[in-house]
Design an enzyme around this catalytic site. Structure first.
Site, PDB file in Angstrom:
ATOM      1  N   HIS A 127       0.834  -1.205   0.000  1.00 21.92           N
ATOM      2  CA  HIS A 127       0.000   0.000   0.000  1.00 21.92           C
ATOM      3  C   HIS A 127       0.877   1.266   0.000  1.00 21.92           C
ATOM      4  O   HIS A 127       0.664   2.186  -0.808  1.00 21.92           O
ATOM      5  CB  HIS A 127      -0.923  -0.017   1.225  1.00 21.92           C
ATOM      6  CG  HIS A 127      -1.816   1.164   1.368  1.00 21.92           C
ATOM      7  ND1 HIS A 127      -3.139   1.167   0.933  1.00 21.92           N
ATOM      8  CD2 HIS A 127      -1.605   2.392   1.888  1.00 21.92           C
ATOM      9  CE1 HIS A 127      -3.671   2.360   1.183  1.00 21.92           C
ATOM     10  NE2 HIS A 127      -2.770   3.125   1.770  1.00 21.92           N
ATOM     11  N   GLU A 128       1.864   1.311   0.887  1.00 24.42           N
ATOM     12  CA  GLU A 128       2.705   2.511   0.993  1.00 24.42           C
ATOM     13  C   GLU A 128       3.563   2.707  -0.262  1.00 24.42           C
ATOM     14  O   GLU A 128       3.830   3.845  -0.664  1.00 24.42           O
ATOM     15  CB  GLU A 128       3.581   2.455   2.251  1.00 24.42           C
ATOM     16  CG  GLU A 128       2.795   2.476   3.560  1.00 24.42           C
ATOM     17  CD  GLU A 128       1.860   3.675   3.721  1.00 24.42           C
ATOM     18  OE1 GLU A 128       2.170   4.754   3.185  1.00 24.42           O
ATOM     19  OE2 GLU A 128       0.808   3.527   4.376  1.00 24.42           O
ATOM     20  N   HIS A 131       1.675   4.623  -2.678  1.00 23.91           N
ATOM     21  CA  HIS A 131       1.781   6.069  -2.422  1.00 23.91           C
ATOM     22  C   HIS A 131       3.133   6.612  -2.903  1.00 23.91           C
ATOM     23  O   HIS A 131       3.203   7.693  -3.505  1.00 23.91           O
ATOM     24  CB  HIS A 131       1.626   6.375  -0.931  1.00 23.91           C
ATOM     25  CG  HIS A 131       0.234   6.210  -0.398  1.00 23.91           C
ATOM     26  ND1 HIS A 131      -0.891   6.619  -1.093  1.00 23.91           N
ATOM     27  CD2 HIS A 131      -0.220   5.704   0.782  1.00 23.91           C
ATOM     28  CE1 HIS A 131      -1.972   6.362  -0.351  1.00 23.91           C
ATOM     29  NE2 HIS A 131      -1.599   5.804   0.784  1.00 23.91           N
ATOM     30  N   HIS A 137      -5.736   7.178  -2.732  1.00 25.61           N
ATOM     31  CA  HIS A 137      -6.612   6.089  -2.308  1.00 25.61           C
ATOM     32  C   HIS A 137      -7.638   5.720  -3.371  1.00 25.61           C
ATOM     33  O   HIS A 137      -7.944   6.511  -4.254  1.00 25.61           O
ATOM     34  CB  HIS A 137      -7.286   6.442  -0.982  1.00 25.61           C
ATOM     35  CG  HIS A 137      -6.336   6.321   0.168  1.00 25.61           C
ATOM     36  ND1 HIS A 137      -6.407   7.091   1.302  1.00 25.61           N
ATOM     37  CD2 HIS A 137      -5.271   5.482   0.343  1.00 25.61           C
ATOM     38  CE1 HIS A 137      -5.420   6.740   2.127  1.00 25.61           C
ATOM     39  NE2 HIS A 137      -4.727   5.776   1.571  1.00 25.61           N
TER      40      HIS A 137
HETATM   41  N1  TQI Z   1      -1.568   5.664   6.924  1.00 19.92           N
HETATM   42  C1  TQI Z   1      -2.244   6.428   5.972  1.00 19.92           C
HETATM   43  C2  TQI Z   1      -2.162   5.738   4.588  1.00 19.92           C
HETATM   44  O1  TQI Z   1      -1.063   5.401   4.145  1.00 19.92           O
HETATM   45  C3  TQI Z   1      -1.681   7.823   5.845  1.00 19.92           C
HETATM   46  C4  TQI Z   1      -2.690   8.685   5.149  1.00 19.92           C
HETATM   47  C5  TQI Z   1      -3.795   9.189   5.679  1.00 19.92           C
HETATM   48  C6  TQI Z   1      -2.696   9.039   3.795  1.00 19.92           C
HETATM   49  N2  TQI Z   1      -4.481   9.880   4.719  1.00 19.92           N
HETATM   50  C7  TQI Z   1      -3.843   9.808   3.566  1.00 19.92           C
HETATM   51  C8  TQI Z   1      -1.846   8.793   2.745  1.00 19.92           C
HETATM   52  C9  TQI Z   1      -4.136  10.301   2.324  1.00 19.92           C
HETATM   53  C10 TQI Z   1      -2.151   9.290   1.502  1.00 19.92           C
HETATM   54  C11 TQI Z   1      -3.320  10.040   1.279  1.00 19.92           C
HETATM   55  O2  TQI Z   1      -3.205   5.559   4.005  1.00 19.92           O
HETATM   56  S1  TQI Z   1      -2.293   4.423   7.667  1.00 19.92           S
HETATM   57  C12 TQI Z   1      -3.571   1.441   5.382  1.00 19.92           C
HETATM   58  C13 TQI Z   1      -4.867   0.911   4.925  1.00 19.92           C
HETATM   59  C14 TQI Z   1      -2.361   3.082   6.590  1.00 19.92           C
HETATM   60  C15 TQI Z   1      -3.542   2.565   6.175  1.00 19.92           C
HETATM   61  O3  TQI Z   1      -1.392   4.088   8.699  1.00 19.92           O
HETATM   62  O4  TQI Z   1      -3.607   4.768   8.050  1.00 19.92           O
HETATM   63  C16 TQI Z   1      -2.412   0.846   5.008  1.00 19.92           C
HETATM   64  C17 TQI Z   1      -1.190   2.488   6.218  1.00 19.92           C
HETATM   65  F1  TQI Z   1      -5.113   1.229   3.705  1.00 19.92           F
HETATM   66  F2  TQI Z   1      -4.900  -0.382   4.971  1.00 19.92           F
HETATM   67  F3  TQI Z   1      -5.799   1.327   5.707  1.00 19.92           F
HETATM   68  C18 TQI Z   1      -1.204   1.365   5.407  1.00 19.92           C
HETATM   69 CL1  TQI Z   1      -2.432  -0.582   4.058  1.00 19.92          CL
HETATM   70 ZN    ZN Z   2      -2.955   5.076   2.150  1.00 18.38          ZN
END
Ligand code: TQI
Ligand code: ZN
Ligand code: ZN
Length: 170
Positions: A127-128, A131, A137
């Site tokens: 996922h990261e 990004h 998303h």
């Molecule tokens: N971290 C968020 C994410 O990577 C950080 C974030 C929040 C973000 N809002 C955003 C990044 C908007 C980009 C755009 O999404 S998290 C998941 C998932 C997170 C969440 O720690 O919440 C994963 C990290 F998608 F599963 F919920 C990894 Cl896989």
């Molecule tokens: Zn994300």
């Protein structure tokens, strides 16, 4: 559907062979490095991009590390759950993971017995990396870029929606 960051940042077309490095202060195990190599390969399979792990942290395009709380980028980590990780779009290329999480690596927990809050490292890495490459998303529930994942779940296969999104960028 997939989305991009404002302004659609991406790695420029003259940069197809990208490098990544792990923060040497973390002294990560080969198991953790293998998880990232695997996660990168899920994206290179569908793009002209290649990803090479180099040891020179300062010169790598993408820099990966595990940190706790405040770690110098104005987005402090918050302890168990909440934010698990974050990544900065091109050309910044930083991928940070919250050291306070219990990470599951190859079906093995990294600490303690708190299985109800353990998160699968490869799933979060895939996922990261999305990004890091410029994907925002997705509204498709099966997509890697969908903004929610349950504790303990392994979700590492790109959905058709992820593939379509990345192929628009690269
Ligand atoms: N971290 C968020 C994410 O990577 C950080 C974030 C929040 C973000 N809002 C955003 C990044 C908007 C980009 C755009 O999404 S998290 C998941 C998932 C997170 C969440 O720690 O919440 C994963 C990290 F998608 F599963 F919920 C990894 Cl896989
Ligand atoms: Zn994300
Ligand atoms: Zn950070």
């Amino acid at each position: 559907h997939y989305s991009f960051f404002p302004g659609t940042p991406r790695w420029p077309s003259r940069r197809r062979d990208l490098t990544y490095a792990f923060d040497p202060r973390n002294e990560l195990s080969e198991d953790v490095k293998r998880v990232f190599a695997n996660a990168f390969s899920r994206w290179s399979e569908w793009t002209p991009l290649t990803f090479t792990n180099i040891s020179d942290y300062s010169s790598a395009d993408m820099k990966i590390g595990f940190y706790s709380g405040d770690h110098g980028d104005d987005e402090p980590f918050d302890g168990v759950l909440g934010t698990l990780a974050h990544a900065f779009a091109p050309p910044t290329g930083l991928l940070h993971l919250d050291n306070a999480e219990t990470w599951i690596i190859n079906d093995v927990f990294t600490s303690g017995s708190s299985s109800s809050t353990a998160m699968d490292l490869e799933s979060v890495a895939v996922h990261e990396i999305g990004h890091l490459l410029g994907l925002g998303h997705s509204s498709v529930e099966n997509a890697i870029m969908y903004p929610t994942i349950a504790s303990g779940v392994k979700k590492v296969e790109l959905d058709r929606d992820d593939v379509e999104g990345i192929q628009v960028l690269y």
